[in-house]
Motif scaffolding. Structure first.
Motif, PDB file in Angstrom:
ATOM      1  N   ILE B 267       3.596   8.225  -6.410  1.00 47.13           N
ATOM      2  CA  ILE B 267       2.705   7.310  -7.136  1.00 47.13           C
ATOM      3  C   ILE B 267       3.345   5.923  -7.238  1.00 47.13           C
ATOM      4  O   ILE B 267       2.668   4.906  -7.086  1.00 47.13           O
ATOM      5  CB  ILE B 267       2.349   7.878  -8.536  1.00 47.13           C
ATOM      6  N   CYS B 268       4.674   5.874  -7.425  1.00 48.57           N
ATOM      7  CA  CYS B 268       5.358   4.576  -7.535  1.00 48.57           C
ATOM      8  C   CYS B 268       5.169   3.767  -6.255  1.00 48.57           C
ATOM      9  O   CYS B 268       4.880   2.564  -6.291  1.00 48.57           O
ATOM     10  CB  CYS B 268       6.835   4.756  -7.864  1.00 48.57           C
ATOM     11  N   ALA B 269       5.275   4.465  -5.101  1.00 45.40           N
ATOM     12  CA  ALA B 269       5.121   3.777  -3.813  1.00 45.40           C
ATOM     13  C   ALA B 269       3.690   3.273  -3.655  1.00 45.40           C
ATOM     14  O   ALA B 269       3.446   2.167  -3.174  1.00 45.40           O
ATOM     15  CB  ALA B 269       5.485   4.726  -2.670  1.00 45.40           C
ATOM     16  N   LEU B 270       2.749   4.105  -4.121  1.00 45.83           N
ATOM     17  CA  LEU B 270       1.333   3.748  -3.994  1.00 45.83           C
ATOM     18  C   LEU B 270       0.997   2.547  -4.881  1.00 45.83           C
ATOM     19  O   LEU B 270       0.225   1.669  -4.503  1.00 45.83           O
ATOM     20  CB  LEU B 270       0.489   4.962  -4.417  1.00 45.83           C
ATOM     21  N   GLU B 271       1.594   2.511  -6.065  1.00 49.79           N
ATOM     22  CA  GLU B 271       1.259   1.471  -7.037  1.00 49.79           C
ATOM     23  C   GLU B 271       1.992   0.152  -6.794  1.00 49.79           C
ATOM     24  O   GLU B 271       1.566  -0.893  -7.277  1.00 49.79           O
ATOM     25  CB  GLU B 271       1.566   1.960  -8.465  1.00 49.79           C
ATOM     26  N   CYS B 272       3.094   0.188  -6.078  1.00 44.80           N
ATOM     27  CA  CYS B 272       3.914  -1.020  -5.897  1.00 44.80           C
ATOM     28  C   CYS B 272       3.113  -2.119  -5.177  1.00 44.80           C
ATOM     29  O   CYS B 272       2.653  -1.909  -4.058  1.00 44.80           O
ATOM     30  CB  CYS B 272       5.173  -0.697  -5.108  1.00 44.80           C
ATOM     31  N   PRO B 273       2.914  -3.270  -5.822  1.00 42.52           N
ATOM     32  CA  PRO B 273       2.069  -4.305  -5.209  1.00 42.52           C
ATOM     33  C   PRO B 273       2.727  -5.002  -4.010  1.00 42.52           C
ATOM     34  O   PRO B 273       2.033  -5.609  -3.214  1.00 42.52           O
ATOM     35  CB  PRO B 273       1.825  -5.291  -6.357  1.00 42.52           C
ATOM     36  N   VAL B 274       4.066  -4.904  -3.901  1.00 44.45           N
ATOM     37  CA  VAL B 274       4.733  -5.609  -2.789  1.00 44.45           C
ATOM     38  C   VAL B 274       5.338  -4.625  -1.789  1.00 44.45           C
ATOM     39  O   VAL B 274       6.151  -5.007  -0.943  1.00 44.45           O
ATOM     40  CB  VAL B 274       5.826  -6.574  -3.324  1.00 44.45           C
ATOM     41  N   LYS B 275       4.938  -3.368  -1.887  1.00 46.14           N
ATOM     42  CA  LYS B 275       5.394  -2.316  -0.952  1.00 46.14           C
ATOM     43  C   LYS B 275       6.924  -2.242  -0.886  1.00 46.14           C
ATOM     44  O   LYS B 275       7.508  -2.153   0.193  1.00 46.14           O
ATOM     45  CB  LYS B 275       4.820  -2.541   0.458  1.00 46.14           C
ATOM     46  N   ALA B 276       7.554  -2.310  -2.063  1.00 44.28           N
ATOM     47  CA  ALA B 276       9.016  -2.231  -2.106  1.00 44.28           C
ATOM     48  C   ALA B 276       9.495  -0.782  -2.213  1.00 44.28           C
ATOM     49  O   ALA B 276      10.690  -0.519  -2.143  1.00 44.28           O
ATOM     50  CB  ALA B 276       9.542  -3.049  -3.279  1.00 44.28           C
ATOM     51  N   ILE B 277       8.570   0.152  -2.393  1.00 44.56           N
ATOM     52  CA  ILE B 277       8.952   1.573  -2.489  1.00 44.56           C
ATOM     53  C   ILE B 277       8.205   2.337  -1.404  1.00 44.56           C
ATOM     54  O   ILE B 277       7.012   2.105  -1.166  1.00 44.56           O
ATOM     55  CB  ILE B 277       8.593   2.176  -3.875  1.00 44.56           C
ATOM     56  N   ARG B 278       8.937   3.207  -0.707  1.00 44.16           N
ATOM     57  CA  ARG B 278       8.265   4.071   0.283  1.00 44.16           C
ATOM     58  C   ARG B 278       8.738   5.504   0.076  1.00 44.16           C
ATOM     59  O   ARG B 278       9.761   5.749  -0.562  1.00 44.16           O
ATOM     60  CB  ARG B 278       8.550   3.596   1.706  1.00 44.16           C
ATOM     61  N   SER B 279       7.965   6.466   0.609  1.00 48.64           N
ATOM     62  CA  SER B 279       8.350   7.870   0.533  1.00 48.64           C
ATOM     63  C   SER B 279       9.147   8.214   1.791  1.00 48.64           C
ATOM     64  O   SER B 279       8.610   8.179   2.894  1.00 48.64           O
ATOM     65  CB  SER B 279       7.105   8.756   0.442  1.00 48.64           C
ATOM     66  N   GLY B 280      10.408   8.506   1.590  1.00 49.73           N
ATOM     67  CA  GLY B 280      11.269   8.809   2.731  1.00 49.73           C
ATOM     68  C   GLY B 280      11.676  10.268   2.756  1.00 49.73           C
ATOM     69  O   GLY B 280      11.322  11.051   1.865  1.00 49.73           O
ATOM     70  N   GLU B 281      12.439  10.634   3.781  1.00 47.64           N
ATOM     71  CA  GLU B 281      12.873  12.024   3.926  1.00 47.64           C
ATOM     72  C   GLU B 281      13.859  12.373   2.805  1.00 47.64           C
ATOM     73  O   GLU B 281      14.672  11.538   2.404  1.00 47.64           O
ATOM     74  CB  GLU B 281      13.548  12.193   5.290  1.00 47.64           C
ATOM     75  N   VAL B 282      13.804  13.602   2.336  1.00 46.30           N
ATOM     76  CA  VAL B 282      14.680  14.022   1.245  1.00 46.30           C
ATOM     77  C   VAL B 282      16.141  13.962   1.689  1.00 46.30           C
ATOM     78  O   VAL B 282      16.490  14.457   2.757  1.00 46.30           O
ATOM     79  CB  VAL B 282      14.326  15.458   0.780  1.00 46.30           C
ATOM     80  N   GLY B 283      16.951  13.312   0.886  1.00 47.69           N
ATOM     81  CA  GLY B 283      18.386  13.276   1.127  1.00 47.69           C
ATOM     82  C   GLY B 283      18.825  12.315   2.223  1.00 47.69           C
ATOM     83  O   GLY B 283      20.004  12.267   2.583  1.00 47.69           O
ATOM     84  N   ALA B 284      17.885  11.569   2.799  1.00 48.91           N
ATOM     85  CA  ALA B 284      18.252  10.674   3.915  1.00 48.91           C
ATOM     86  C   ALA B 284      19.045   9.472   3.416  1.00 48.91           C
ATOM     87  O   ALA B 284      18.963   9.107   2.259  1.00 48.91           O
ATOM     88  CB  ALA B 284      16.999  10.217   4.632  1.00 48.91           C
TER      89      ALA B 284
END
Lengths: 402, 284
Positions: B267-284
């Motif tokens: 949800i944080c990635a979805l809500e971020c207005p400047v796309k500063a958060i993305r969903s990445g691979e676990v532990g990467a």
């Protein structure tokens, strides 16, 4: 070869309400019942069911609205579980004493606190003395079949009482297994429209369920008592009519398996009886004389039939998934009551367990059989045992009454 | 009677897999019983589903404790001792893993593994491993033939998703690997003393104190990690208010996320207005 399709008991009940051509459904969601009214709401929204669906603000209102609808002569249905059923309590008495033939599905769930959403029978048993008839389903097919039968039983002029169809939370409500949904034409031959009643009619105003003096009050209770006893006959008739129409045995008062020559007979309500059947078949295959009685009608309680069924047994293990604190297992107490004064009767052992979703499974049932064996051999055994309970530090177990 | 237990995380489709096989069984004239075990049924939470199959109507109505097959949709669940508990000698363990997973079992079993993660990612762009796991499981178990399995998948999904799911099952069917797994002494590890060993250990009413929840550190529920690009972050704080777990904290440099409790909902990635958060691979 199997037929039907895989569905949960909640879907099966929703199909039954649709097939019964229910006119009014008033309900409030609660786990694990919610899927029943979700499915009915969808049927209504999609035009597959011509019912009025009333969204209410509580279970108390759900039952009040259902009572009002039924008092107008239409076919009314609701469904609930656990805390929702308890919240209906005042209206539960009202529905039965107002003699409205409502059908309600109760998806059995434990009562809080502590919170627990899984299955046991404390919710249904706590409504035992409200005057409702109570049926218990063993399988998803029963949930459908018993709901259809419930309307015919409730609306029979000899009965005119509300019927609760109990189905175990999760064990049935959320389990997918094959269910045959009958064709509407076949159901119509079994279940006629509700017989006309003229209770409430704006053209002919009157008051019902008003104040009466002591002299008269008990007369209404006596009428109610006789109606509930007559239901013993009606439930059997309806079960036979259903079996003839649909070629399935899913009604009646008691369902007996391997009881006639059994030394040990288990007695249980609902889906636990299904698991016990599977154990009985396994025990029989190794020569054990064990049988099972599935109590399909808890109210009215078929005491005479129960006593006859148990006459030849040496030990009856009665399984309760509810408890009357300070007394004992409710079903065990009723079985003992049924046996009162009978010359030929078994020792009654009260097995208590399967609370809050704990299993009544092979482990518990093997232990119960050992217990029954010990009793049969004349060894001193407790008359009540709680299954799945830990011991106290000093080694005492909560077995038996102190 | 055949009994199967499926371990997965909420949202991975374990119950769906059981129901698809149940429908195939019904078509084959057999009886099936498919049911979930309900608990913290939230996305990412460890969940179980059960399947029983028999020629006769199934009367037994209890959870499966001695499975003929265990299907594990998420290899991190192998860290939990109860995942392989009770598996029958000679039983089958099917795991979503790229390589043969390291797991200790107390009896000798067959172990199968398939990269359902990779198959799911390439076909769906996210982690829905159930149909791939279904393909691997049906192949090594032999309960359902490939054609019947594909028919059951097609009948389950709406037309626009059906072929991709059939393809996922087919790829897994073709790529699943099998090995024998010997019994291991370490699998018999001590059960561990529970805080409530005796009846008098319990308070008279159920009591909980502030602290770690009953589900433990829920960070293990994640199938993706939130990755923050602090260069891009404008410290607006929208992610802080949007986070349903309250684990995002505004700092001088941007935001930090407590991964012990983050469930990776995105949800944080979805809500971020400047796309500063993305969903990445676990532990990467």
């Amino acid at each position: 070869m199997t037929s039907g399709r895989n569905m949960t008991a909640t879907s099966a009940v929703a199909y039954a309400a649709r097939l019964a051509q229910v006119d009014v459904v008033a309900a409030y969601p609660i786990t694990p019942q919610t899927r029943i009214i979700e499915a009915i709401a969808k049927f209504v929204a999609d035009g597959e069911m011509k019912a009025q669906f009333v969204q209410v603000e509580s279970e108390h209102s759900a039952l009040a609205a259902t009572i009002a609808a039924s008092s107008n002569g239409v076919r009314a249905f609701t469904a609930t579980s656990s805390q929702g059923l308890l919240y209906m309590h005042e209206m539960m008495h009202w529905a039965a004493s107002a003699r409205v033939p409502i059908v309600m599905a109760n998806v059995n769930r434990a009562v809080a606190p502590p919170w627990n959403i899984y299955g046991d029978h404390q919710d249904a048993i706590s409504q035992r003395d409200t005057g409702w008839l109570q049926l218990f389903a063993e399988t998803n097919q029963h949930a459908l079949d018993m709901t259809l039968q419930a309307f015919r039983i409730a609306e029979d002029p000899r009965v005119q009482l509300p019927v609760m169809v109990n189905l175990d939370g999760f064990t049935l409500s959320h389990t997918y297994e094959p269910v045959v949904v009958p064709e509407p034409e076949v159901v119509n031959r079994f279940l006629a429209p509700r017989p006309a009643v003229d209770w409430l009619d704006v053209e002919h105003p009157k008051t019902i369920n008003g104040v009466v003096s002591p002299e008269h009050y008990i007369q209404f209770r006596a009428l109610q008592k006789d109606a509930a006893r007559r239901a013993l006959v009606v439930i059997e008739e309806v079960g036979e009519a259903f079996a003839e129409q649909f070629c399935r045995d899913s009604g009646g008062l008691l369902s007996l398996e391997q009881v006639s020559d059994a030394e040990i007979v288990f007695v249980a309500l609902g889906s636990a009886a299904s698991t016990i059947r599977s154990m009985v078949r396994a025990w029989r295959s190794v020569g054990r004389k064990v049988g099972v009685i599935s109590v399909r009608s808890y109210r009215p309680f078929p005491d005479a039939k129960m006593a006859e069924a148990l006459a030849g047994a040496r030990v009856a293990v009665v399984w309760d998934r509810a408890y009357s604190f300070g007394c004992g297992g409710p079903l065990a107490g009723e079985v003992k009551g049924a046996l009162y004064g009978r010359e030929s009767r078994p020792v009654v052992l009260s097995a208590v367990g399967g609370f809050g979703g704990a299993p009544v499974g092979p482990t518990e049932l093997e232990k119960a059989l050992e217990w029954a064996d010990a009793s049969m051999q004349g060894r001193p055994v407790p008359l009540e045992t709680w299954f799945g309970v830990k011991a106290y530090r000093d080694g005492r177990t909560p077995d038996g009454k102190e | 009677m055949k009994e199967v237990r499926i371990h997965g995380r909420g949202g991975q489709g374990g119950l769906t897999a059981a129901r698809i096989v149940a429908n195939a069984m019904l078509k084959d004239g057999k009886n099936a019983q498919a049911f979930p075990e309900f608990g913290p049924e939230r996305r990412g939470a460890p969940v179980r589903s059960y399947l029983r199959i028999d020629d006769r109507p199934i009367l037994l109505r209890t959870p499966v404790t001695a499975p003929d097959a265990v299907v594990v949709m998420d290899a991190t669940l192998l860290e939990r001792r109860d995942t392989v508990l009770g598996i029958k000698p000679g039983g089958l363990l099917v795991v979503n893993a790229r390589e043969c997973p390291k797991v200790a079992v107390s009896v000798a079993v067959r172990i199968a593994w398939v990269d359902a993660m990779g198959i799911s990612a390439s076909l769906f762009g996210r982690q829905i491993p159930n149909t791939a796991m279904l393909g691997a499981w049906c192949r090594v178990d032999g309960i359902v033939g490939q054609a019947a399995m594909e028919t059951a998948i097609r009948e389950w999904f709406p037309a626009k998703h059906a072929e991709k799911n059939v393809e996922a099952a087919r790829r897994a069917w073709d790529s699943v690997q099998v090995a024998d797994l010997a019994a291991s002494a370490t699998a018999e590890a001590a059960k561990g003393e529970t805080a409530f060993a005796y009846l008098d250990d319990y308070p008279i009413v159920a009591t909980a104190y502030p602290g770690e929840g009953g589900a433990g550190r829920t960070g293990s529920w994640r199938v993706t990690d939130p990755v923050v690009d602090s260069e891009r972050c404008v410290r607006c704080g929208r992610c802080v208010t949007a986070c349903p777990e309250g684990v995002v904290v505004l700092t001088e440099d941007g935001v930090t996320i407590d991964l012990m409790y983050c469930k990776g909902c995105g949800i944080c990635a979805l809500e971020c207005p400047v796309k500063a958060i993305r969903s990445g691979e676990v532990g990467a």
